[in-house]
Design a protein around this motif. Structure first.
Motif, short mmCIF file in Angstrom:
data_model
loop_
_atom_site.label_atom_id
_atom_site.label_comp_id
_atom_site.label_asym_id
_atom_site.label_seq_id
_atom_site.Cartn_x
_atom_site.Cartn_y
_atom_site.Cartn_z
N VAL A 244 8.72 33.59 -53.92
CA VAL A 244 7.61 32.98 -53.06
C VAL A 244 6.83 34.00 -52.41
O VAL A 244 7.43 35.28 -52.22
CB VAL A 244 7.70 32.11 -51.81
N ILE A 245 5.25 34.38 -52.88
CA ILE A 245 4.12 35.22 -52.56
C ILE A 245 3.55 34.47 -51.27
O ILE A 245 2.91 33.49 -51.76
CB ILE A 245 4.00 35.62 -53.48
N ILE A 246 2.97 34.65 -50.42
CA ILE A 246 1.90 34.86 -49.11
C ILE A 246 1.03 35.59 -49.13
O ILE A 246 0.79 36.62 -49.05
CB ILE A 246 2.99 34.46 -47.94
N ASN A 247 0.12 34.55 -48.47
CA ASN A 247 -0.93 35.18 -47.69
C ASN A 247 -0.76 35.61 -46.76
O ASN A 247 -1.07 34.77 -45.36
CB ASN A 247 -2.29 34.82 -47.92
N LYS A 248 -0.12 36.96 -46.23
CA LYS A 248 0.22 37.12 -44.35
C LYS A 248 -0.96 36.55 -43.33
O LYS A 248 -1.02 36.46 -42.74
CB LYS A 248 0.43 39.19 -44.58
N ASN A 249 -2.43 36.71 -44.62
CA ASN A 249 -3.55 36.32 -43.41
C ASN A 249 -4.03 34.95 -42.55
O ASN A 249 -4.08 34.93 -41.57
CB ASN A 249 -4.77 36.80 -44.51
N LYS A 250 -2.45 34.04 -43.26
CA LYS A 250 -2.82 32.34 -43.70
C LYS A 250 -1.51 31.77 -42.70
O LYS A 250 -1.44 31.07 -42.30
CB LYS A 250 -2.74 32.19 -44.82
N ILE A 251 -0.61 33.55 -42.16
CA ILE A 251 0.39 32.71 -41.13
C ILE A 251 -1.09 32.54 -39.83
O ILE A 251 -1.18 32.92 -39.08
CB ILE A 251 1.42 33.92 -40.74
N THR A 252 0.43 31.10 -38.96
CA THR A 252 -0.68 31.09 -37.89
C THR A 252 0.71 30.26 -36.75
O THR A 252 0.33 30.65 -35.89
CB THR A 252 -0.76 29.26 -37.90
N TRP A 253 2.32 30.71 -37.39
CA TRP A 253 3.06 30.71 -36.24
C TRP A 253 4.36 30.93 -36.87
O TRP A 253 4.72 31.21 -38.02
CB TRP A 253 3.22 29.12 -35.26
N VAL A 254 5.14 31.99 -36.31
CA VAL A 254 6.66 32.61 -36.69
C VAL A 254 7.21 32.18 -35.54
O VAL A 254 7.78 31.78 -34.72
CB VAL A 254 6.90 34.15 -36.18
N GLU A 255 8.15 31.07 -36.46
CA GLU A 255 9.77 30.39 -35.83
C GLU A 255 11.18 32.03 -35.87
O GLU A 255 11.11 32.00 -37.51
CB GLU A 255 10.42 29.18 -36.30
N GLY A 256 11.63 32.34 -35.19
CA GLY A 256 13.00 32.93 -35.33
C GLY A 256 14.64 32.47 -35.70
O GLY A 256 14.48 31.62 -34.47
N ASN A 257 15.07 32.84 -36.31
CA ASN A 257 16.19 32.36 -36.24
C ASN A 257 17.26 33.35 -36.97
O ASN A 257 16.73 34.22 -37.40
CB ASN A 257 16.59 30.76 -36.97
N ALA A 258 18.29 33.14 -37.14
CA ALA A 258 19.83 34.41 -36.49
C ALA A 258 19.33 35.00 -38.38
O ALA A 258 20.13 35.33 -38.99
CB ALA A 258 20.93 33.47 -36.84
N ALA A 259 18.73 33.28 -39.20
CA ALA A 259 18.75 34.07 -40.77
C ALA A 259 17.68 34.73 -41.42
O ALA A 259 17.25 35.12 -42.02
CB ALA A 259 18.76 32.54 -41.05
N GLY A 260 16.58 34.70 -40.87
CA GLY A 260 15.59 35.35 -40.78
C GLY A 260 13.95 34.48 -40.09
O GLY A 260 14.34 33.80 -38.21
N TYR A 261 13.07 34.27 -40.43
CA TYR A 261 12.15 33.68 -40.30
C TYR A 261 11.60 32.58 -41.05
O TYR A 261 11.78 32.45 -42.24
CB TYR A 261 10.76 34.83 -39.73
#
Length: 289
Positions: A244-261
């Motif tokens: 997967v490749i994403i557009n960072k400018n489209k991130i609206t929310w970041v959820e954190g967990n032990a495995a990453g985000y």
């Protein structure tokens, strides 16, 4: 019961990075060697090989290490099942139990050949109890401490990034000249400001773009590597995992967990997982190391 199941379903770092598995196996074997050679639990001194505790500890620890390396076959055969995205705390505990049973079986066979343990179920259960006591309980404590630390760290980083996302708008101004991503064998131009993500699925590349508040999905016969090479000049693009490749400018929310985000990109799209291998790079890309 529900809260126990909820804990077991929590994301936990998997074995997508095989060096992690080898590091855990090596550390476990070293711990077993130190415990057996210096502490000599369960009257092990009465069953030492050649009367030497270090040779005995080396045989047991070495046998355990070899068994764990053999079990690496399952990770190699089913890599997706052991990936960070699919791994959970419950699966990690089951993996450890499987390792303990494998090791106990090998150790029981060694001692059966030596004539130390009886060739019956009671002898096997005695060996299983020794292996679990020496290996599983200490590992479980370390596992829970590590899991708690990873969750706490990810949540703190995610909270900082979310505050920044709420205060900072990284979208390019609408009156700027539009810039188009390059997409082989696709004629229609795609404005970088409408691009959300691209995911490799078999022989196709599935591209998601935002159009008038809706999500449009495009399937293109190209590879993610070709897409990344053709569009590497766009700084807002980030490869959050192998597919997967994403557009960072489209991130609206970041959820954190032990495995990453996990990243929310659009209300109509599922969240996108950032692998543990990419977590540090993601924080750097978001300017939060």
């Amino acid at each position: 019961m529900n809260w126990i199941l909820a804990i077991l379903r929590r994301p936990h770092p998997g074995y997508a990075n095989l060096s992690v598995y080898f590091a855990i196996s090596t550390t476990t074997a070293a711990g077993v060697f130190l415990i057996l050679s210096f502490l000599q639990p369960f009257n092990l001194g009465n069953r030492n090989i050649l009367g030497n505790p270090y040779i005995t500890a080396l045989v047991y620890a070495g046998g355990s290490y070899i068994i764990m390396l053999i079990n690496f076959f399952w990770i190699k055969l089913f890599p997706r099942s052991f990936s960070d995205e699919k791994w959970t705390l419950g699966k990690e505990i089951l993996m450890c139990i499987y390792q303990m049973i494998s090791i106990a079986t090998a150790m029981w066979l060694i001692n059966y050949i030596r004539g130390v343990f009886p060739p019956n179920i009671h002898g096997y259960l005695d060996m299983l109890w020794i292996v679990v006591s020496v290996g599983f309980f200490p590992y479980l404590v370390v596992l829970l401490i590590r899991h708690t630390y990873l969750v706490k760290r990810s949540l703190q980083k995610a909270a900082t990034m979310n505050i920044s996302l709420m205060l900072d708008n990284k979208e390019a101004p609408l009156d700027n000249d539009p810039q188009y991503i390059s997409l082989q064998r696709f004629i229609k131009p795609i404005d970088i400001n409408t691009f959300i993500s691209a995911e490799s699925k078999g022989d196709y590349l599935v591209v998601n773009i935002a159009h008038n508040g809706k999500v449009e999905e495009l399937a293109v016969t190209t590879t993610l590597e070709e897409f990344q090479t053709e569009n590497e000049h766009f700084e807002q693009l980030f490869r959050c995992r192998d597919e997967v490749i994403i557009n960072k400018n489209k991130i609206t929310w970041v959820e954190g967990n032990a495995a990453g985000y996990r990243l929310r990109m659009h209300p109509k799209l599922p969240s996108v997982f950032v692998s543990g291998e990419k977590a540090a790079e993601f924080r750097k890309q978001m300017d939060y190391c």
